[in-house]
Every structure is written in C-alpha cells, then in structure tokens.
Design a protein around this motif. Structure first.
Motif, PDB file in Angstrom:
ATOM      1  N   SER A  83       0.840  -1.206   0.000  1.00  9.78           N
ATOM      2  CA  SER A  83       0.000   0.000   0.000  1.00  9.78           C
ATOM      3  C   SER A  83       0.870   1.248   0.000  1.00  9.78           C
TER       4      SER A  83
ATOM      5  N   ASP B  93      -0.348   4.063   1.568  1.00  9.57           N
ATOM      6  CA  ASP B  93      -0.708   4.874   2.731  1.00  9.57           C
ATOM      7  C   ASP B  93      -0.252   4.245   4.054  1.00  9.57           C
TER       8      ASP B  93
ATOM      9  N   TRP C  72       0.672   3.911   9.755  1.00 10.52           N
ATOM     10  CA  TRP C  72      -0.112   4.620   8.743  1.00 10.52           C
ATOM     11  C   TRP C  72       0.690   5.871   8.369  1.00 10.52           C
TER      12      TRP C  72
ATOM     13  N   GLU D 220      -8.557  -2.564   6.417  1.00 11.94           N
ATOM     14  CA  GLU D 220      -9.400  -1.623   5.655  1.00 11.94           C
ATOM     15  C   GLU D 220     -10.063  -0.610   6.585  1.00 11.94           C
ATOM     16  N   ASN D 221     -10.476  -1.057   7.764  1.00 14.64           N
ATOM     17  CA  ASN D 221     -11.064  -0.122   8.728  1.00 14.64           C
ATOM     18  C   ASN D 221     -10.042   0.930   9.152  1.00 14.64           C
TER      19      ASN D 221
ATOM     20  N   ARG E 202      -7.517   1.937   7.412  1.00 19.58           N
ATOM     21  CA  ARG E 202      -7.294   2.804   6.230  1.00 19.58           C
ATOM     22  C   ARG E 202      -8.429   3.825   6.112  1.00 19.58           C
ATOM     23  N   ALA E 203      -9.672   3.359   6.294  1.00 19.27           N
ATOM     24  CA  ALA E 203     -10.818   4.268   6.147  1.00 19.27           C
ATOM     25  C   ALA E 203     -10.771   5.355   7.224  1.00 19.27           C
ATOM     26  N   ILE E 204     -10.429   4.983   8.434  1.00 21.57           N
ATOM     27  CA  ILE E 204     -10.338   5.994   9.501  1.00 21.57           C
ATOM     28  C   ILE E 204      -9.226   6.980   9.154  1.00 21.57           C
TER      29      ILE E 204
ATOM     30  N   GLN F 171      -8.186   7.856   6.214  1.00 21.11           N
ATOM     31  CA  GLN F 171      -8.675   8.749   5.145  1.00 21.11           C
ATOM     32  C   GLN F 171      -9.548   9.862   5.720  1.00 21.11           C
ATOM     33  N   GLU F 172     -10.429   9.471   6.639  1.00 25.14           N
ATOM     34  CA  GLU F 172     -11.289  10.494   7.281  1.00 25.14           C
ATOM     35  C   GLU F 172     -10.449  11.535   7.986  1.00 25.14           C
TER      36      GLU F 172
ATOM     37  N   GLN G 185      -8.832  13.854   5.521  1.00 22.39           N
ATOM     38  CA  GLN G 185      -9.767  14.844   4.956  1.00 22.39           C
ATOM     39  C   GLN G 185     -10.105  15.949   5.951  1.00 22.39           C
TER      40      GLN G 185
END
Ligand SMILES: Cc1ncc(COP(=O)(O)O)c(C=O)c1O
Length: 490
Positions: A397, A399, A416, A477-478, A480-482, A484-485, A488
């Motif tokens: 990955s 990230d 991360w 994946e969880n 990674r999603a956190i 990303q949030e 942002q």
C-alpha cells in the motif's frame, strides 16, 4: 438459625451447573459478532458494582443475573477474532472447563501429598512441553502466573547459580559480594517484566544493561561482548544474558547460538524470554531460527498467550533441575514429615517461589491432549499466516509504511503514513494514535499502538486461534478508512 450447608443437594448442584454451562455457551456463541472491546468507561463499570459487603446469602439466580447483565456486557472479549491487544491468548474451551475441574478438586500443588495426581500431571506437562519445543525433557520446570514471574524466577535462579557466594544465606548485601551484578538484553525490545525482575530481586534498575539492537531488532552480539568487557573493567559482575524469543513489538528472535557461545565462554547464565515465541519450537519451519534454544540455561513461555490456555499459565524451564532446587528449597518442620516414607514425592514448593499453588497444569495438559500437537501447530500457522498477510497489505500500500522485517511469528507493527504526510512525524504520531483510538471507539476491533524507534506505530498481536485472514483484511481496511477520514479533516 436455619441449618447452613456449604454444598447444595446434588440435584440442585446439577441444575446450577446446567445454568452455568448455558452462560458459557452463550459467551462462545457471541464471540464472532460481539465487539472485542465493550467501549465502557471505568466510573460507569465501578458504579455497577458499588454495593456493601453482603451480610446475608443471596439466591444464586441473582448472582448469575449479574454475570449476564453487568459482567459480560462490560468485559473485553479477548477470545474475539478481532482482539489484537497486548499479547493475549484466546482461551480454549477445554481449558475453561479444566479450570472448573481443577477448582473442584482444589489441590494445593505446593506439596506432593496435597496433590499427588496434580503434581505428576504438572511434571508430565512440563516434560511434554520441553520435548515439543526441542528443550531437554529432563529439565526442571514449574508453572507460574505468567511470563513476568517466570522471568523473576529465572533471574533469581541465575543469581543463585552464578554468584560466587551463597545468595540465599547472605543476599546481595554480603561482604563477599563482587561489585554490581548485571544482566544484559537488547535495548529496543526489552520487556518491562525484566525491570520488574531486577526490582523484585533488589538488583536495582541500573543492573539491567541495554545492549544495542541491530536493524532487525535483535541483539548485537558484538556490542554485547564489548559492553561486557567495559562493565567488567568498571567493576561489575555480569551474571546473566537474556535473549528474546519473540519480542513484544515485532516478534524478533535473537541469535540464540551467538548468545549461548558468549554465555558459555564467560560463564554467564543464558535465559531466553520466550513468553511470546518459545512455543514456536513446536514448528519444524521455525527450528532454524530457534536453533540453540536447548543450550539455554532457562527458557520461559506463556501457555496463556500463543497456546490459548486460559489465564494464568506461565512456565519456566530450567535445564538443570538442581539449580531450581538450590534456589528455592526451604525447610519448615510443618511442611514435611520428620523422615521420608513411601508417600514422599516431588514438592513443587522446593522448585519455585510459591508455597501454595493452584493447579495450572491441568488446563495446559487437557488443551494439549484435546488438540494434539498437530492441532496446536495448525493454530500457530494460522496466526502466522495472518501476520504475513498483514505485512503483504502494508508492503503493497502507499498509505502505510513497513517498520519491521517480515514477521517471523504473529506480532506485527506498522505505521499509517500517507504520502502527503510523510516527513511530518509529530503529526503522524498523533494520527496513528487516533486511528487506534477510533478503532476501539467504533467497536471495530481492539488494537494498540507502541513506539518503534521512537515513533507511534500500530501493533497487532494476532494471537487468537479464532482470527482469520478475513479479520485481518477487514481490520486493515477499517484502519485505512479511519486514516482517510482524518486526512480529509486536516
Ligand atoms: C517478551 C515478554 N516477556 C514477558 C512478558 C510478561 O508476561 P506476563 O504478562 O504473562 O507476565 C510478556 C508479555 O507480553 C512479553 O511479551
């Protein structure tokens, strides 16, 4: 006052047992779907149990209702496939039942006469484990509360074996003492249990000498030699080297043969802290990394970690059983008869620090028999496959960042670090902590952070026999999603 009996009539006891088994079965049935961490806060949980001591007995139904309504909803599920905290084992069902059986007989496993079968089962279990991991089956060994107490017990044994005076008679304060007694281990991954050990032994924390680690987090044996020379020249008396077999953050395994060579040449005790990884000796594919384990004077490991036996089940093996006896044997007229007779067996109180001891060995013995060594190997391989998959995901990955070599065992640390933020280590430290906190807060999984070379890092201990590769992929994946949030929101 009505008659008060300690025991229930048999039929009532059986009915109660059925109720308890239902509760246990509910617990196991929920493990897949219930959150690993209950997301409760200390004051709220404390308030639930804020009651005066009971003067009068209560119906058992009220006690079990509290189990269901207050205790389980506020308990972490370390048996969950998504529990990755500390180095916690998942708890075998057979081990849980073994604990109930052990408590029923309730032997005090300090003296043979109080625990004939229990003592022989402990002796046999120690022998099995030694044989299975490639250690000398004729070694001495004892079950203790965990890896910390096993390290304490090992260091005391080392001290007694290597001091040139009688430690038990004169202690560290002896006039015959020979300068500060010092212990050596790798600096990065030193487990805090070794600090506890030098504290409890009265050696002082300065006795624990941190040897530089290599890039792969293993001890630099060349640096160890140099440090020993410098310390000896300064008046210290090195007595013990501690090697890692599965270190706390990255599962590193030290160069055991290198350490054994040094220990042999310099008359030092070699203790292997294998709390996390010594049981890996059961796997032929790990034997090359673990070669030399049989040369260690002592090895500790936790059956309540990778083996999945319920707490507490630490174990210390000592190659020379007499070294244990010389360290721990005590004489008291009320413990032994005036002369031996046909009932004189092994008294574990002479081979370890505890006098009264619970029957820890039964749950280990039953777990080993129930799954068999092959079954256990399958579990171990599954956890290792999960760690390898995580390493693949991180390596592939952009990230996340790799911070350690490919995992040898089941513990894996990574960071991360999306491209946009690389170089801003202080911010990445904060955000990595937030990812871990959010994972807990959203009840997605329980993972923790650590610091690798000073930086906040994700750390997963994939110790549970219930965890699958799918759980790892979902957790990654969880995260990674956190991440990303968070990105942002910056
Ligand atoms: C390397 C190492 N040694 C010792 C221990 C201490 O074990 P316990 O928590 O069973 O006392 C741990 C615990 O995680 C560990 O990882």
């Amino acid at each position: 006052m009505p008659d008060l009996h300690p025991d229930l009539p048999r039929a009532e006891f059986e009915a109660l047992g059925h109720d308890v088994i239902e509760l246990l079965a509910d617990y196991y049935a929920d493990l897949q779907s219930a959150p690993a961490f209950p997301g409760c806060q200390p004051a709220d949980v404390a308030a639930l149990f804020d009651a005066p001591p009971p003067d009068r007995g209560e119906p058992v139904s009220a006690i079990l209702a509290d189990w269901r309504d207050k205790i389980i909803p506020n308990s972490s599920r370390q048996g969950s496939p998504r529990w990755f905290g500390f180095v916690n084992g998942s708890g075998s069902q057979i081990g849980a039942l073994a604990d109930a059986l052990a408590s029923t007989v309730n032997p005090n496993c300090g003296g043979w006469r109080a625990s004939p079968a229990a003592t022989e089962i402990e002796r046999r279990t120690v022998r099995w484990l030694a044989e299975l991991i490639g250690y000398n089956p004729d070694c001495g060994g004892v079950f203790l509360s965990g890896g910390t107490m096993a390290n304490v017990a090992a260091l005391r044994t080392a001290l007694c074996a290597k001091a040139t005076w009688d430690i038990n008679a004169e202690g560290l304060q002896s006039r015959n003492g020979a300068g500060p007694m010092t212990v050596y281990m790798a600096d990065h991954e030193t487990h805090v249990s070794l600090v506890r050990a030098v504290d409890l032994l009265g050696l002082g924390r300065s006795a624990l000498r941190a040897v530089p680690s290599r890039k792969d987090f293993t001890i630099d044996v060349g640096a160890l030699e140099q440090m020993l020379d410098v310390d000896i020249a300064a008046g210290s008396t090195p007595f013990c080297v501690v090697g890692h077999v599965g270190s706390i953050n990255v599962g590193a395994i030290d160069d055991i043969n290198g350490l054994a060579d040094i220990a042999g040449r310099r008359n030092l005790w070699l203790h292997l802290d294998g709390a996390c990884g010594a049981l890996g000796g059961m796997l032929p594919e790990l034997r090359p990394q673990l070669a030399g384990m049989s040369r260690a004077d002592s090895v500790s490991f936790d059956a309540h970690k990778w083996l999945g036996v319920p707490y507490e089940a630490g174990c210390l093996l000592v190659r020379d059983i007499e070294a244990l006896r010389r360290t721990y044997a005590m004489h008291a007229t009320y413990l032994l008869p005036a002369s031996d007779n046909e009932y004189s067996g092994l008294n574990y109180f002479d081979y370890g620090p505890q006098l009264s001891r619970g029957w820890r060995a039964l749950k280990v013995w039953m777990t080993l028999r129930y799954y068999g060594a092959d079954g256990i190997r399958t579990f171990f391989r599954q956890t290792m496959a999960c760690a390898k998959r995580l390493h693949e995901l991180v390596s592939g990955s952009d990230d996340f960042e790799v911070v350690q070599p490919a995992p040898l065992l089941y513990i894996y640390s990574f960071r991360w670090a999306p491209k946009e933020l690389r170089g801003d280590d202080a911010l990445l430290d904060q955000l990595n902590q937030r990812i871990s906190d959010e994972l807990q807060r959203r009840l997605l999984a329980f993972a923790m952070t650590t610091r690798i070379r000073g930086r906040v890092t994700q750390r997963l201990s994939i110790c549970s026999h219930r965890t699958t590769v799918a759980d790892i992929e979902a957790t990654f994946e969880n995260m990674r999603a956190i991440g990303q949030e968070l990105l942002q929101g910056l």
